[in-house]
Write an enzyme that holds these catalytic residues in place. Sequence first.
Site, PDB file in Angstrom:
ATOM      1  N   GLY A 264       0.811  -1.205   0.000  1.00 51.95           N
ATOM      2  CA  GLY A 264       0.000   0.000   0.000  1.00 51.95           C
ATOM      3  C   GLY A 264       0.849   1.262   0.000  1.00 51.95           C
ATOM      4  N   SER A 265       0.406   2.279   0.719  1.00 55.70           N
ATOM      5  CA  SER A 265       1.033   3.604   0.653  1.00 55.70           C
ATOM      6  C   SER A 265       2.450   3.670   1.211  1.00 55.70           C
ATOM      7  CB  SER A 265       0.156   4.632   1.367  1.00 55.70           C
ATOM      8  OG  SER A 265      -1.049   4.831   0.650  1.00 55.70           O
ATOM      9  N   VAL A 266       2.910   2.632   1.869  1.00 54.63           N
ATOM     10  CA  VAL A 266       4.309   2.601   2.312  1.00 54.63           C
ATOM     11  C   VAL A 266       5.234   2.764   1.103  1.00 54.63           C
ATOM     12  CG1 VAL A 266       6.109   1.133   3.332  1.00 54.63           C
ATOM     13  CG2 VAL A 266       3.849   1.245   4.390  1.00 54.63           C
TER      14      VAL A 266
END
Length: 575
Positions: free
Chosen positions: A291-293
């Site tokens: 995801g946004s990591v």
Amino acid sequence: MLVFVFRLAYVQLIATHHISKYEIDLVEESIKQRTKKFILHSGRGYFTDRHGHSLHIDYYPSLILFPFLKEGIWPIGKVAKILNVSNEQLMDAVQNSENPILFEENNKRRKLTMDEMKKINDLKIPGVYAQYVQERVENIAPHLIGVVGENHKEVKRRYAAQVENGTISVNSGIGVSGMERSFDPFLISQGHSALAYFVDNLDRPLFGFDVRYSAPADPYHPTEVVTTIDKELQIHVTNALKEAGLINGGAVIIDAKTNDLLSLVSLPTFNINFPFDSGAKNHMVTAYTPGSVFKIVVAAAAIDLNLINKLDLFDCNQNLYGDGEEPRKLGKLTFQESFAQSCNYTFTQLANKLVRQDKLILERYATKLGLVDKVGWIGDVYRLEEVSHFPEEEIGTVIIDEQDIGDKFAIAQTAIGQKNVRVTPLAVANMLATIARGGEKKQVRAASKIKYENGTTVVEFPKQTLENRDKISPYTAMRLQELLRSVVKMEKGTAHSFLKNSPYPIAGKSGTAQKGLTKEEESHWFAGYFPANKPKYVMVIVDLNHQNGNIKTLKAYENIVEYLYKYDNKTKTKD
């Protein structure tokens, strides 16, 4: 009759050590059949934490009682007095036993003091012995340490020469997973230590009550693997994750300076007697959608290529494709605000610009940050090649197919850590450590050395940098540090409400990823380091069964940071 005679001669004279396709050793089995034996120590090497505390076995003085005691007269009262127990307790212990047993109180093995041990042995009662005995206890790091199993064929395959010359038995346990498997050549038993006596067909002692002690004449075994983890921290992390309600996922903590592993917990845990059940998978070295990591990678590339300006504004009311409204309307945000609030539109726009300049740029920056390579310690040890501290570790992927170049939808999905992006929590932790150190890339070490029984060192595992020298610049690392700090520091940052009051200031990034074909299930990540101004710890927590409104990762993160803060202050006070 001739056939029977020849067959008997063959069995008795030729095939005594390898009869049948199962390679049964008749001599060894016959000795077992007429021997009553109590194993004091298996002879296999064991694991300790960085402070020398055992992680999966205990070894302490215990009272061993042999079954022939019930048939004779012995000074039971003297032993009972030393232990401060009743005669009946000792008699009951041996009354129903067919084999040597350990004396228990309240269904728990009685630990003797050194004084009790000496007094009992000074009595010199046949069948009553106070000895150090190995006990397998709960393995608090099963996914890291791994499990041991028996496999005659595999023992012969791995150790053909030693089996042939008799230094290793085909019945020896061998490593099946984790470091038990990686370090098996150093850990495998060279022979156990035991108390034994011979019996007749009615299980009566053949030579009176003569019990003999046997052990290999080897001052070097069993060996000890000194890991880098902290036992107390490992226990606390496990409890903190469970208290937060996390049942599928885990946490990994590494030292920000040395890159040594401090804790690795994967849930659900598993029964070491069933090493291949569903809980056996080590989630911390398995590649998942982050995801946004992954926006950290996009940010690093955009900083290096000067695609951003502090005054630039991005319309974060638009969805990630820029062709509709985003349900979570954030308004117009700067690049730093976009990172703190995890605005998808900003990073999909930047990623499309980057890929138009260089179609492999996201893969290259993921490599620079150590996300796609194996990051665990790997090296040659003596004649053993590529000994790994994390043998189950998977590599990461950031695949952009040719047909995806120019496809804004495919690039948008990649930019927010979806589509073909897969990384391990261990690699993400290593990426955060790299950023915290200003761009220096290192391998994650889980063990510092292996020691012989006499205390001398067999193997040392030196700290190692990652082979791929391509890395981010100190300037880029500094800018990323600012972005990571804003996620918690900024009022509207995605982790502000949970971690703003943490005793240690935290820098990090959250990520929510859809998974599965239906994409109805989600996972939630939080990856960060602390203290933000002087990094000491890097921690990544992943919840693979995330549900909206219940952010278990941040609850556990807050708990563990508070524990480490108190632990550090307690240590300072002692110093």
